[in-house]
Motif scaffolding. Sequence first.
Motif, PDB file in Angstrom:
ATOM      1  N   SER A   1     -25.650 -33.925   0.951  1.00  9.52           N
ATOM      2  CA  SER A   1     -25.038 -34.036   2.273  1.00  9.52           C
ATOM      3  C   SER A   1     -25.707 -35.127   3.093  1.00  9.52           C
ATOM      4  CB  SER A   1     -25.138 -32.694   3.001  1.00  9.52           C
ATOM      5  OG  SER A   1     -24.813 -32.821   4.361  1.00  9.52           O
ATOM      6  N   LYS A   2     -27.036 -35.166   3.042  1.00 12.14           N
ATOM      7  CA  LYS A   2     -27.763 -36.168   3.815  1.00 12.14           C
ATOM      8  C   LYS A   2     -27.582 -37.568   3.233  1.00 12.14           C
ATOM      9  CE  LYS A   2     -31.231 -33.025   5.709  1.00 12.14           C
ATOM     10  NZ  LYS A   2     -32.667 -32.652   5.770  1.00 12.14           N
ATOM     11  N   TYR A   3     -27.604 -37.659   1.918  1.00 16.15           N
ATOM     12  CA  TYR A   3     -27.470 -38.978   1.290  1.00 16.15           C
ATOM     13  C   TYR A   3     -26.089 -39.587   1.562  1.00 16.15           C
ATOM     14  CZ  TYR A   3     -27.401 -42.723  -2.122  1.00 16.15           C
ATOM     15  OH  TYR A   3     -27.284 -43.963  -2.724  1.00 16.15           O
ATOM     16  N   PHE A   4     -25.047 -38.779   1.378  1.00 16.37           N
ATOM     17  CA  PHE A   4     -23.684 -39.287   1.560  1.00 16.37           C
ATOM     18  C   PHE A   4     -23.190 -39.132   3.002  1.00 16.37           C
ATOM     19  CE2 PHE A   4     -23.783 -38.386  -3.036  1.00 16.37           C
ATOM     20  CZ  PHE A   4     -23.350 -39.610  -3.523  1.00 16.37           C
ATOM     21  N   GLU A   5     -24.030 -38.536   3.859  1.00 15.60           N
ATOM     22  CA  GLU A   5     -23.711 -38.331   5.269  1.00 15.60           C
ATOM     23  C   GLU A   5     -22.409 -37.548   5.448  1.00 15.60           C
ATOM     24  OE1 GLU A   5     -24.283 -41.614   7.898  1.00 15.60           O
ATOM     25  OE2 GLU A   5     -25.945 -42.426   6.722  1.00 15.60           O
ATOM     26  N   ILE A   6     -22.390 -36.367   4.843  1.00 14.32           N
ATOM     27  CA  ILE A   6     -21.249 -35.462   4.905  1.00 14.32           C
ATOM     28  C   ILE A   6     -21.656 -34.241   5.714  1.00 14.32           C
ATOM     29  CG2 ILE A   6     -19.528 -34.182   3.567  1.00 14.32           C
ATOM     30  CD1 ILE A   6     -20.720 -35.754   1.088  1.00 14.32           C
ATOM     31  N   GLU A   7     -20.838 -33.873   6.673  1.00 11.98           N
ATOM     32  CA  GLU A   7     -21.105 -32.659   7.442  1.00 11.98           C
ATOM     33  C   GLU A   7     -20.872 -31.446   6.556  1.00 11.98           C
ATOM     34  OE1 GLU A   7     -19.412 -30.282  11.370  1.00 11.98           O
ATOM     35  OE2 GLU A   7     -18.764 -32.333  10.973  1.00 11.98           O
ATOM     36  N   MET A   8     -21.887 -30.588   6.445  1.00 10.03           N
ATOM     37  CA  MET A   8     -21.786 -29.438   5.547  1.00 10.03           C
ATOM     38  C   MET A   8     -21.009 -28.287   6.170  1.00 10.03           C
ATOM     39  SD  MET A   8     -25.404 -29.120   3.551  1.00 10.03           S
ATOM     40  CE  MET A   8     -24.669 -27.975   2.368  1.00 10.03           C
ATOM     41  N   ASP A   9     -20.510 -27.427   5.287  1.00  9.58           N
ATOM     42  CA  ASP A   9     -19.943 -26.127   5.663  1.00  9.58           C
ATOM     43  C   ASP A   9     -18.749 -26.233   6.604  1.00  9.58           C
ATOM     44  OD1 ASP A   9     -21.868 -24.816   4.099  1.00  9.58           O
ATOM     45  OD2 ASP A   9     -23.314 -24.848   5.737  1.00  9.58           O
ATOM     46  N   ARG A  10     -17.995 -27.311   6.520  1.00 10.87           N
ATOM     47  CA  ARG A  10     -16.743 -27.353   7.274  1.00 10.87           C
ATOM     48  C   ARG A  10     -15.756 -26.431   6.591  1.00 10.87           C
ATOM     49  NH1 ARG A  10     -13.487 -31.780   8.308  1.00 10.87           N
ATOM     50  NH2 ARG A  10     -13.923 -32.672   6.270  1.00 10.87           N
ATOM     51  N   LYS A  11     -15.094 -25.590   7.356  1.00  7.89           N
ATOM     52  CA  LYS A  11     -14.185 -24.592   6.789  1.00  7.89           C
ATOM     53  C   LYS A  11     -12.712 -24.912   7.049  1.00  7.89           C
ATOM     54  CE  LYS A  11     -17.730 -22.023   5.658  1.00  7.89           C
ATOM     55  NZ  LYS A  11     -18.188 -21.981   4.262  1.00  7.89           N
ATOM     56  N   SER A  12     -12.448 -25.656   8.125  1.00  2.00           N
ATOM     57  CA  SER A  12     -11.057 -25.821   8.553  1.00  2.00           C
ATOM     58  C   SER A  12     -10.709 -27.279   8.803  1.00  2.00           C
ATOM     59  CB  SER A  12     -10.819 -25.014   9.843  1.00  2.00           C
ATOM     60  OG  SER A  12      -9.536 -25.266  10.364  1.00  2.00           O
ATOM     61  N   GLN A  13      -9.464 -27.642   8.428  1.00  2.43           N
ATOM     62  CA  GLN A  13      -8.967 -28.970   8.773  1.00  2.43           C
ATOM     63  C   GLN A  13      -8.014 -28.900   9.979  1.00  2.43           C
ATOM     64  OE1 GLN A  13      -6.709 -30.817   5.583  1.00  2.43           O
ATOM     65  NE2 GLN A  13      -5.721 -28.906   5.005  1.00  2.43           N
ATOM     66  N   SER A  14      -8.017 -27.750  10.665  1.00  2.00           N
ATOM     67  CA  SER A  14      -7.117 -27.557  11.794  1.00  2.00           C
ATOM     68  C   SER A  14      -7.244 -28.633  12.877  1.00  2.00           C
ATOM     69  CB  SER A  14      -7.323 -26.173  12.419  1.00  2.00           C
ATOM     70  OG  SER A  14      -6.913 -25.165  11.533  1.00  2.00           O
ATOM     71  N   PRO A  15      -8.480 -29.078  13.238  1.00  2.00           N
ATOM     72  CA  PRO A  15      -8.562 -30.092  14.303  1.00  2.00           C
ATOM     73  C   PRO A  15      -7.839 -31.390  13.965  1.00  2.00           C
ATOM     74  CG  PRO A  15     -10.707 -29.086  13.944  1.00  2.00           C
ATOM     75  CD  PRO A  15      -9.819 -28.623  12.825  1.00  2.00           C
ATOM     76  N   PHE A  16      -7.599 -31.633  12.679  1.00  2.00           N
ATOM     77  CA  PHE A  16      -6.981 -32.888  12.261  1.00  2.00           C
ATOM     78  C   PHE A  16      -5.463 -32.796  12.119  1.00  2.00           C
ATOM     79  CE2 PHE A  16     -11.272 -32.627  10.469  1.00  2.00           C
ATOM     80  CZ  PHE A  16     -11.845 -33.749  11.042  1.00  2.00           C
ATOM     81  N   ILE A  17      -4.942 -31.582  12.110  1.00  2.00           N
ATOM     82  CA  ILE A  17      -3.516 -31.398  11.839  1.00  2.00           C
ATOM     83  C   ILE A  17      -2.671 -31.877  13.012  1.00  2.00           C
ATOM     84  CG2 ILE A  17      -1.692 -29.675  11.450  1.00  2.00           C
ATOM     85  CD1 ILE A  17      -3.745 -28.020   9.896  1.00  2.00           C
ATOM     86  N   MET A  18      -1.685 -32.694  12.703  1.00  2.00           N
ATOM     87  CA  MET A  18      -0.695 -33.129  13.695  1.00  2.00           C
ATOM     88  C   MET A  18       0.603 -32.408  13.351  1.00  2.00           C
ATOM     89  SD  MET A  18      -1.662 -37.188  13.572  1.00  2.00           S
ATOM     90  CE  MET A  18      -0.278 -37.694  14.592  1.00  2.00           C
ATOM     91  N   PHE A  19       1.009 -31.499  14.223  1.00  2.00           N
ATOM     92  CA  PHE A  19       2.170 -30.663  13.909  1.00  2.00           C
ATOM     93  C   PHE A  19       3.448 -31.494  13.942  1.00  2.00           C
ATOM     94  CE2 PHE A  19       5.589 -27.673  15.282  1.00  2.00           C
ATOM     95  CZ  PHE A  19       5.640 -26.945  14.108  1.00  2.00           C
ATOM     96  N   ASN A  20       4.179 -31.420  12.854  1.00  2.00           N
ATOM     97  CA  ASN A  20       5.472 -32.097  12.749  1.00  2.00           C
ATOM     98  C   ASN A  20       6.425 -31.089  12.128  1.00  2.00           C
ATOM     99  OD1 ASN A  20       7.532 -33.965  12.658  1.00  2.00           O
ATOM    100  ND2 ASN A  20       6.778 -34.992  10.830  1.00  2.00           N
ATOM    101  N   GLY A  21       7.203 -30.432  12.972  1.00  2.00           N
ATOM    102  CA  GLY A  21       8.036 -29.321  12.513  1.00  2.00           C
ATOM    103  C   GLY A  21       8.906 -29.668  11.326  1.00  2.00           C
TER     104      GLY A  21
END
Length: 327
Positions: free
Chosen positions: A191-211
Motif C-alpha cells: 500500500s505504501k509503495y504503490f500509494e494505495i489507500e487501504m481498506d476502501r469498501k465502497s465506490q459509492s462516492p464515485f458513482i454518477m447516477f444515470n437512470g
Amino acid sequence: MKHIAILVPKGAAALSCIEGPFNMFTKINEFLESKGKPALFDVKLVGLSKEPEIYDRLFRVYPDATIDEIQKTDLIIIPAVNGDREAVIEANKEFFPWIVQKYEEGSELASLCVGAFLLASTGLLKGKKCATHWVAENDFRRMFPDVDLVADKIITDENGIYSSGGANSYWNLLLYLLEKYTDRNMAILASKYFEIEMDRKSQSPFIMFNGQSEHQDEPIKKAQEFIELNFQDKITVDQLSSMFAIGRRSLERRFKKATSNTVSEYIQRVKIEAAKKSFEGSRKNINEVMNDVGYSDTKAFRTTFKKITGLSPVGYKNRYNKDMVRL
C-alpha cells in the motif's frame, strides 16, 4: 509458492489491469528477495496462443504460456476488456471452459473492473455477489440477471471468487488478495509503495447516477423524465400513477423491472445526484442545497445522502469542491 495466471484476453483490454497485478506480485517478490527470503509468487501471463495481443494499437503483450500449458494455478486474474460486451465475450469464449475446469480443481478467480462480464459468462457467478465498474451496472444487470450485482462495492469475496469495482479500485482487490496470501504487514508495505489507500469498501462516492433508460417501456421512460425535470418538487407514486394512467402496483412493478430501482429510490437518487453537482460547483451551504433539491428535513437529507454516496454532505463537499468554504 503461489502460482498466479493473469489472462491476456483478446480485444481492447485495459492494459493497466494486466500490468498492475503483474507489477505488484513481482515487486513483492523483489521485496522478499532483498531481505534474503524466497519469492512467494510465480506470475505468468496466459493467453489462448503465444501470439502477442496488441492493445491501444501500440502495446504488445506476449503471453508466457497458453491455457493448455497451465496444469495448475492458484489464482486466475481476469482483466477488464472494453468495447462491445457481446463481441468481447465471443472473442474470449475459449477461456471459459478452462476457467471453469481450473476453479473446479481448486483455483481461485478474480475479475478486475468490467472483467466481471467475462467471469459471469462462465456461469460461475450465478447466485453469487459480484462488483464491476458503476458505469456498466445497467448492462451487467441486463445481461446477467441471475448474478447478485452489488454496484456500490469495491470488493466481493464468495467461495474463492473475487471481483473488484471500477477502474483503479482493482488495486484494493490486489491488496486484499496479497494480505490473504501473506499477511497484513506485507499488504501495508505494498500500500505504501504503490500509494494505495487501504481498506476502501465502497465506490459509492464515485458513482454518477444515470437512470436506466435503455428499455422499451415508454410510459416508464416518461415517468423517469418527469422525475428528472421536477426533482425539486414533492413527487409521489400516486401522482405518477394518475399522470400516466397506470395502476399504482403496476407502475411500481414496471418501474422496478425497467430501471432496477423502485420509484422512491429513483426519486432519491435523482435528488442526491443534483445535490452532488451543487456541492461540487457552488458555494452553497448544506441547507441551501437541501432546499434546492426538495428536502425539508435535514436529518432525512443527510441520512439519504450518506446512504447513496457513502459520505456525509460536508464530507462530499470537502472532497470535491476546491473552493470549499468553512460551513
